[in-house]
Design a protein around this motif. Structure first.
Motif, PDB file in Angstrom:
ATOM      1  N   HIS A   1       0.816  -1.214   0.000  1.00 59.33           N
ATOM      2  CA  HIS A   1       0.000   0.000   0.000  1.00 59.33           C
ATOM      3  C   HIS A   1       0.852   1.267   0.000  1.00 59.33           C
ATOM      4  O   HIS A   1       0.563   2.226  -0.722  1.00 59.33           O
ATOM      5  N   GLY A   2       1.906   1.304   0.800  1.00 55.52           N
ATOM      6  CA  GLY A   2       2.727   2.514   0.873  1.00 55.52           C
ATOM      7  C   GLY A   2       3.998   2.431   0.056  1.00 55.52           C
ATOM      8  O   GLY A   2       4.844   3.334   0.130  1.00 55.52           O
ATOM      9  N   THR A   3       4.166   1.375  -0.729  1.00 61.18           N
ATOM     10  CA  THR A   3       5.395   1.176  -1.498  1.00 61.18           C
ATOM     11  C   THR A   3       5.172   1.614  -2.938  1.00 61.18           C
ATOM     12  O   THR A   3       4.269   1.126  -3.615  1.00 61.18           O
TER      13      THR A   3
ATOM     14  N   ALA B   1      14.017   4.799   1.422  1.00 62.39           N
ATOM     15  CA  ALA B   1      14.334   3.462   0.903  1.00 62.39           C
ATOM     16  C   ALA B   1      14.774   2.593   2.072  1.00 62.39           C
ATOM     17  O   ALA B   1      15.543   3.038   2.928  1.00 62.39           O
ATOM     18  N   ARG B   2      14.264   1.378   2.104  1.00 62.74           N
ATOM     19  CA  ARG B   2      14.608   0.451   3.174  1.00 62.74           C
ATOM     20  C   ARG B   2      14.825  -0.934   2.580  1.00 62.74           C
ATOM     21  O   ARG B   2      14.239  -1.311   1.575  1.00 62.74           O
TER      22      ARG B   2
ATOM     23  N   ASP C   1       9.896   2.338   8.996  1.00 67.56           N
ATOM     24  CA  ASP C   1       9.145   3.395   8.330  1.00 67.56           C
ATOM     25  C   ASP C   1       7.692   2.934   8.212  1.00 67.56           C
ATOM     26  O   ASP C   1       7.405   1.896   7.606  1.00 67.56           O
ATOM     27  N   ALA C   2       6.766   3.706   8.781  1.00 63.98           N
ATOM     28  CA  ALA C   2       5.369   3.277   8.839  1.00 63.98           C
ATOM     29  C   ALA C   2       4.763   3.119   7.447  1.00 63.98           C
ATOM     30  O   ALA C   2       3.910   2.249   7.227  1.00 63.98           O
ATOM     31  N   GLN C   3       5.196   3.949   6.496  1.00 66.61           N
ATOM     32  CA  GLN C   3       4.620   3.853   5.153  1.00 66.61           C
ATOM     33  C   GLN C   3       5.083   2.598   4.432  1.00 66.61           C
ATOM     34  O   GLN C   3       4.319   1.973   3.692  1.00 66.61           O
ATOM     35  N   LEU C   4       6.316   2.194   4.628  1.00 69.09           N
ATOM     36  CA  LEU C   4       6.871   1.037   3.921  1.00 69.09           C
ATOM     37  C   LEU C   4       6.648  -0.279   4.659  1.00 69.09           C
ATOM     38  O   LEU C   4       6.803  -1.349   4.068  1.00 69.09           O
ATOM     39  N   ASN C   5       6.312  -0.196   5.933  1.00 71.56           N
ATOM     40  CA  ASN C   5       6.082  -1.402   6.719  1.00 71.56           C
ATOM     41  C   ASN C   5       4.609  -1.820   6.572  1.00 71.56           C
ATOM     42  O   ASN C   5       3.715  -1.066   6.944  1.00 71.56           O
ATOM     43  N   PRO C   6       4.337  -3.017   6.026  1.00 65.68           N
ATOM     44  CA  PRO C   6       2.939  -3.435   5.871  1.00 65.68           C
ATOM     45  C   PRO C   6       2.255  -3.735   7.201  1.00 65.68           C
ATOM     46  O   PRO C   6       1.041  -3.827   7.253  1.00 65.68           O
ATOM     47  N   PHE C   7       3.057  -3.878   8.263  1.00 66.57           N
ATOM     48  CA  PHE C   7       2.487  -4.179   9.575  1.00 66.57           C
ATOM     49  C   PHE C   7       2.412  -2.919  10.429  1.00 66.57           C
ATOM     50  O   PHE C   7       3.229  -2.006  10.318  1.00 66.57           O
ATOM     51  N   THR C   8       1.409  -2.904  11.326  1.00 67.96           N
ATOM     52  CA  THR C   8       1.203  -1.781  12.237  1.00 67.96           C
ATOM     53  C   THR C   8       1.179  -2.305  13.656  1.00 67.96           C
ATOM     54  O   THR C   8       0.501  -3.304  13.945  1.00 67.96           O
ATOM     55  N   LEU C   9       1.914  -1.658  14.540  1.00 69.04           N
ATOM     56  CA  LEU C   9       1.955  -2.106  15.928  1.00 69.04           C
ATOM     57  C   LEU C   9       0.566  -2.048  16.549  1.00 69.04           C
ATOM     58  O   LEU C   9      -0.147  -1.045  16.445  1.00 69.04           O
ATOM     59  N   ALA C  10       0.188  -3.159  17.198  1.00 66.60           N
ATOM     60  CA  ALA C  10      -1.076  -3.196  17.924  1.00 66.60           C
ATOM     61  C   ALA C  10      -0.835  -3.053  19.426  1.00 66.60           C
ATOM     62  O   ALA C  10      -1.701  -2.567  20.156  1.00 66.60           O
TER      63      ALA C  10
ATOM     64  N   VAL D   1      12.621  -1.608  -0.791  1.00 64.38           N
ATOM     65  CA  VAL D   1      11.314  -0.984  -0.966  1.00 64.38           C
ATOM     66  C   VAL D   1      11.484   0.529  -0.873  1.00 64.38           C
ATOM     67  O   VAL D   1      12.253   1.038  -0.057  1.00 64.38           O
ATOM     68  N   VAL D   2      10.755   1.229  -1.739  1.00 63.85           N
ATOM     69  CA  VAL D   2      10.981   2.663  -1.900  1.00 63.85           C
ATOM     70  C   VAL D   2       9.658   3.413  -1.802  1.00 63.85           C
ATOM     71  O   VAL D   2       8.643   2.992  -2.390  1.00 63.85           O
ATOM     72  N   ALA D   3       9.675   4.527  -1.083  1.00 61.89           N
ATOM     73  CA  ALA D   3       8.558   5.470  -1.069  1.00 61.89           C
ATOM     74  C   ALA D   3       8.993   6.719  -1.809  1.00 61.89           C
ATOM     75  O   ALA D   3      10.058   7.290  -1.521  1.00 61.89           O
ATOM     76  N   ALA D   4       8.208   7.145  -2.772  1.00 64.88           N
ATOM     77  CA  ALA D   4       8.553   8.313  -3.571  1.00 64.88           C
ATOM     78  C   ALA D   4       8.385   9.595  -2.761  1.00 64.88           C
ATOM     79  O   ALA D   4       7.592   9.664  -1.815  1.00 64.88           O
ATOM     80  N   ALA D   5       9.164  10.599  -3.131  1.00 65.67           N
ATOM     81  CA  ALA D   5       9.011  11.904  -2.510  1.00 65.67           C
ATOM     82  C   ALA D   5       7.648  12.481  -2.886  1.00 65.67           C
ATOM     83  O   ALA D   5       7.057  12.103  -3.904  1.00 65.67           O
TER      84      ALA D   5
END
Length: 850
Positions: free
Chosen positions: A53-55, A94-95, A128-137, A218-222
């Motif tokens: 989603h964020g990649t 980028a990560r 990085d929250a945008q590149l990580n498909p998992f979210t801390l619960a 994995v990369v998130a664009a500016a």
């Protein structure tokens, strides 16, 4: 004529009801399979979309080996690539990302399933929250080498709490980590069918990948940067000649994963569909038989229609119209039943640990359309010949009784049947000989032709075989047995058609039984003749499991009780551009542990640039000792090697390399088996006592002697056979429905005869007994012929697979006898209602029936 069609269908609704069950079951299996796979596809389409989603952009290694199992066909990328990508204009962040193989030690001491449908994914926690498909619960991200995050579904299921010590197995050996957080996957509490184990980068590289390497970047664009534009700039920056990298957008990667999963699911779809088609194929004979009998019983009715002006085409359209309505109603019922079946299969998959989120299933138009078309086509095609026979009834037949059983054209039938039989056997031998590329297609067509030949030839021999099979019954049961024998023999075409449906099911059951017995006998022979081991340590289920750290084999080899030890590893590779599976051993130890029958060279000849091949592959490629061969590895690409050992047997495959060569060219270093031989004078008990303490850190490791290993491998075969038996049960149920249907219709036409028998003193009990024994004779006729065909199929396939390790032919007579007994017993159950109806006929009304 349309009104007559509706009335004709309604008048014979009870007779057609049992017939429609054959279509209902076949269509239900087909529709249920499609609904299940469509539901799985939709679920994972959403999973893959959430993952990316964020990649915006993915950088990964290209596929070194093309074909199936693409996830195992990509190399990893250096950690330095992350910084190079991050420096490209337009890149926001980028990560490096790792998704490796792991096993989780559960609270009860067992390990997570890494074979079948359950998996455990070992990953690095991306900061990085945008590149990580998992979210801390709950809790926090792993910040130290001994910290771990689990998906919330697994943590809740295993009742783990923050702060608990978690056992994790990876390629770097066992590790005990502290649970510091749980995570969700988008709106889901975990990935369906999987568990997540996430650590920091360094720990993930050590346990699940390689130090200093990631699976992808994995990369998130500016902000404001288009992913498609960014792909071009990254390619220009990092894709130097020979880099073997590829750059694609997140959407392209999502589509690629969805397509790969669709290919993976297609195997399940094809496997289940094969049994759906078997059920429908069996149902074809039931429908044909039912329409033939119904048309024969309505000969006078058809003749009257012809006498008052109906044309042959109109009569034929009436019968086909009835088949269309039967097929349509049965297909609709089958689709509804298929949805319910998919719900049941979904629940069964949950029990296997493969939970699909949500309670709904996906019913796409293709499942409805295909189910309707297949059900209609099968029904109508099965009714064409009976409809044509109905149209041939002469108007004058209305004025006289007509013989129901038409004469068989023996010459034509014999010629067609023998031609089909010879052609089917020839195609079968061609398919299993290995001389053609698409052998399975030849086998399938050949088997189909043999079954059709049995259907064509059946009426020519049904009378004499019925009399022969029924002779012992007639002697044992007296008048009831004699009547049963004569009734089965009086209409050979009907008896043969009914038995043919059973022949197909029993032939397949017999074939699977014989093949399974031969496979188990081959395993036993291989262990006894080829293994010189004392103990075998298995990693879970062997090649399908997560594997064991090579350190275990090293430690076992250091024991003073051990003479020789080798781990056995495996990986996908390509040899001369042909995809295959490579196995690796330690050559010196292998020479003491295995006897694969040397053809040229020995195990000790195998160096780090050498290749060992089976004789079959050597003959196929015209190889001899010293010849070159090009081997393509995922990690290192094309590596020239030379043939240094040729052997006859191939217990674990057709190609071996040394562990030294494996370590240089393969990233994943895991042993699926460890083989050990004790020194002379060391007892089995002492050897076990020495090895067992070393396995405490490896919960997946199973220590077995040769006898236990054989039993375990045979148990795996039994599980597969049990699944096939369950699926073939549908075909046998349809065949038994055919017996019940045929008996019910034959009782209708023999109403006067039964009435006369009752009038001269036959009791109701004797009538029921005669009908039941007639069912037994039909079942035995199908069983004998089915087992004969199954025996031939089993022998031919086992013989053809000799070079693939199936070297022993075993008949398994006890299991086959059990099959015959069960089918015979079920045939009595199938005859219960027809026999009950026959016994309850009113004598006076039966005698006066026309």
């Amino acid at each position: 004529m349309f009104t007559l069609t509706i009335k004709g269908l309604w008048a014979h609704k009870v007779r057609y009801a049992l017939t429609s069950l054959a279509i209902v079951l076949g269509v239900a299996f087909m529709a249920g399979t499609m609904v299940l796979t469509d539901s799985m596809q939709k679920t994972f389409d959403g999973v893959f979309q959430s993952a990316n989603h964020g990649t915006d952009v993915i950088v990964r290694h290209t596929e070194a080996i093309h074909g199936e199992f693409s996830s195992d066909s990509r190399g990893r990328v250096d950690a330095a690539l992350v910084d190079r990508v991050a420096a490209v204009s337009g890149v926001g962040r980028a990560r490096g990302s790792i998704e490796g193989r792991a096993e989780l030690v559960m609270t009860d001491g067992s390990t997570s399933k890494t074979d079948g449908l359950g998996t455990t994914v070992g990953a690095n926690w991306i900061d990085d929250a945008q590149l990580n498909p998992f979210t801390l619960a709950s809790g926090h991200a792993p910040a130290a080498p001994d910290e771990v995050v689990l998906d919330k579904r697994t943590a809740d299921k295993e009742h783990w709490s923050l702060g608990d010590a978690i056992g994790v197995l990876g390629k770097g050996g066992p590790a005990t980590l502290k649970l510091v957080g749980t995570a969700t996957y988008g709106e889901l509490e975990g990935v369906p069918g999987s568990s997540l184990v996430a650590t920091d980068d360094t720990t993930a590289q050590r346990l699940f990948a390689e130090p200093g390497r990631y699976d992808r970047v994995v990369v998130a664009a500016a902000p404001g940067e288009a992913a498609s534009d960014l792909v071009g700039r990254i390619e220009a920056s990092v894709m130097a000649p020979g880099s073997n990298l590829e750059v694609l957008t997140g959407d392209q990667d999502t589509a690629d994963k969805q397509s790969t999963f669709k290919d993976d699911v297609s195997f399940i779809n094809s496997f289940l569909m094969a049994f759906a088609f078997v059920a429908l194929f069996v149902g074809t004979f039931i429908i044909y038989n039912t329409f033939s009998i119904v048309v024969a019983q309505r000969t006078r009715e058809m003749a009257l229609l012809r006498a008052i002006g109906a044309s042959r085409a109109q009569v034929m359209r009436q019968v086909l119209g009835e088949s269309v309505l039967v097929g349509l109603i049965a297909s609709i019922a089958g689709i509804v039943a298929g949805v319910l079946l998919a719900v049941g299969l979904k629940a069964a998959m949950s029990l296997l640990g493969f939970d699909l989120p949500g309670s709904s299933v996906v019913l796409r138009p293709n499942a409805v359309v295909v189910g309707l078309i297949v059900g209609l086509v099968i029904t109508v095609l099965s009714a064409i010949v009976p409809a044509w026979q109905a149209s041939r009834v002469s108007p004058v037949a209305a004025m006289r009784d007509v013989q129901i059983e038409r004469a068989t054209r023996r010459g034509i039938r014999l010629g067609i049947g023998v031609t089909l039989l010879v052609a089917g056997i020839a195609l079968l031998f061609v398919g299993v000989s290995g001389s053609v590329d698409n052998g399975i297609a030849y086998v399938g067509i050949g088997a189909l032709m043999v079954f059709v030949a049995a259907f064509v030839l059946g009426p020519l021999f049904a009378r004499i075989t019925s009399l022969a099979v029924g002779a012992p019954i007639a002697r044992a049961r007296g008048i009831t047995g004699t009547l049963a024998r004569e009734n089965a023999a009086r209409n050979p075409k009907r008896t043969a058609t009914t038995a043919t449906a059973l022949i197909i099911g029993i032939a397949l059951v017999g074939f699977i039984t014989i093949f399974a017995a031969s496979a188990k006998a081959s395993v036993s022979h291989a262990v006894d003749e080829q293994f010189k081991t004392d103990y075998i340590i298995r990693a879970g289920s062997g090649f399908g499991a997560g594997g064991l750290s090579p350190a275990l084999a090293t430690r076992i080899g250091e024991l003073p009780d051990i003479q020789a030890v080798t781990g056995l590893r495996g990986a996908n590779a390509a040899i001369d551009s042909n995809r295959t599976f490579l196995t690796a051993v330690e050559p010196n130890a292998a020479s003491q542990l295995f006897d694969f029958t040397d053809v040229a060279g020995t195990w000790k000849s195998l160096g780090d640039d050498g290749l060992a091949v089976s004789k079959k592959k050597a003959d196929d490629h015209h190889w001899k000792l010293g010849d070159p061969a090009m081997v393509t590895f995922v990690k290192t690409g094309n590596i020239p090697m030379k043939i240094e050992y040729i052997y006859k047997e191939n217990t674990f495959g057709d190609y071996y390399i040394s562990q030294g060569a494996f370590e240089k060219n393969v990233e994943q270093q895991l042993d699926f088996f460890v083989f050990a031989k004790l020194k002379p004078g060391v007892s089995a008990a002492d050897g076990r006592a020495a090895i067992k303490p070393l396995l405490a850190a490896y919960p997946t490791a199973k220590l077995q002697d040769n006898a236990q290993f054989k039993a375990d491998q045979q148990a795996q075969v039994n599980k597969f056979v049990a699944l096939v038996y369950l699926l073939l049960f549908f075909a046998l149920v349809i065949a038994l429905i055919g017996i019940a249907n045929t008996l019910a219709l034959s009782i209708y036409e023999r109403t006067r005869e039964i009435g006369l028998l009752r009038a001269v003193g036959m009791s109701r009990r004797q009538v029921r007994s005669a009908i039941r024994w007639e069912s037994v004779i039909i079942a035995l006729l199908g069983a004998v012929n089915g087992l004969a065909i199954g025996l031939f199929f089993g022998w031919s396939v086992v013989r053809a697979l000799h070079d693939q390790g199936i070297t022993q032919f075993a008949i398994a007579p006890a299991q086959l006898i059990i099959v015959v007994v069960i089918i015979t017993g079920l045939s009595v159950v199938a005859a219960w209602l027809p026999a009950r109806r026959a016994a309850k006929l009113d004598v006076l009304r039966a005698i006066s029936t026309e």
